[in-house]
Design a protein around this motif. Sequence first.
Motif, PDB file in Angstrom:
ATOM      1  N   ASP A  41       0.835  -1.208   0.000  1.00  0.00           N
ATOM      2  CA  ASP A  41       0.000   0.000   0.000  1.00  0.00           C
ATOM      3  C   ASP A  41       0.868   1.255   0.000  1.00  0.00           C
ATOM      4  N   LEU A  44       2.744   1.441  -3.469  1.00  0.00           N
ATOM      5  CA  LEU A  44       1.862   1.796  -4.573  1.00  0.00           C
ATOM      6  C   LEU A  44       1.155   3.136  -4.392  1.00  0.00           C
ATOM      7  N   ASP A  45       1.386   3.782  -3.263  1.00  0.00           N
ATOM      8  CA  ASP A  45       0.799   5.096  -3.019  1.00  0.00           C
ATOM      9  C   ASP A  45       1.259   6.067  -4.110  1.00  0.00           C
ATOM     10  N   GLU A  46       0.326   6.820  -4.646  1.00  0.00           N
ATOM     11  CA  GLU A  46       0.642   7.757  -5.734  1.00  0.00           C
ATOM     12  C   GLU A  46       1.788   8.686  -5.365  1.00  0.00           C
ATOM     13  N   ILE A  49       5.145   6.866  -5.561  1.00  0.00           N
ATOM     14  CA  ILE A  49       5.556   6.642  -6.949  1.00  0.00           C
ATOM     15  C   ILE A  49       6.063   7.945  -7.568  1.00  0.00           C
ATOM     16  N   VAL A  84       2.099   6.674 -13.005  1.00  0.00           N
ATOM     17  CA  VAL A  84       1.621   6.025 -11.781  1.00  0.00           C
ATOM     18  C   VAL A  84       0.887   4.729 -12.137  1.00  0.00           C
ATOM     19  N   GLU A  85      -0.001   4.789 -13.119  1.00  0.00           N
ATOM     20  CA  GLU A  85      -0.760   3.603 -13.523  1.00  0.00           C
ATOM     21  C   GLU A  85       0.164   2.493 -14.033  1.00  0.00           C
ATOM     22  N   ARG A  88       2.033   0.906 -11.118  1.00  0.00           N
ATOM     23  CA  ARG A  88       1.105   0.046 -10.369  1.00  0.00           C
ATOM     24  C   ARG A  88       0.816  -1.244 -11.129  1.00  0.00           C
ATOM     25  N   ARG A  92       1.628  -4.829  -9.556  1.00  0.00           N
ATOM     26  CA  ARG A  92       0.539  -5.682  -9.060  1.00  0.00           C
ATOM     27  C   ARG A  92      -0.482  -6.083 -10.105  1.00  0.00           C
ATOM     28  N   TYR A  98       5.045  -8.576 -10.124  1.00  0.00           N
ATOM     29  CA  TYR A  98       6.358  -8.062 -10.509  1.00  0.00           C
ATOM     30  C   TYR A  98       7.383  -9.180 -10.605  1.00  0.00           C
TER      31      TYR A  98
END
Length: 107
Positions: A41, A44-46, A49, A84-85, A88, A92, A98
Amino acid sequence: MPKKTKCIDSLRHNEYYDMQSIFDELYNESIKGSEFHDLMDIILDENNILLAYRNIKTNGGSNTPGTDGLSIKDIAKMELQKVVEKVRFILRGSKHGYRPKKDFSIM
């Protein structure tokens, strides 16, 4: 040659992206010997990143293409939300999650 001092820009970047308090908390817990689980979490937080992207952009080696042939200059042409996308998805969203790619340059 003058002694290099650590640049405080990285601290400012951490604060700008609201990540410093999280990093401080993780560090303090690690000193106590805590074990960490489920950190995806945070990863992967914007903001995390975007912070990583900003730090990579300032790295001198970022102009070297990766195993996919892309350099930071190619990635910089993308909209930030797409970056970001993509990160991510790589971490995941793909079927297998990954998987680091083998570096053929050292063979």
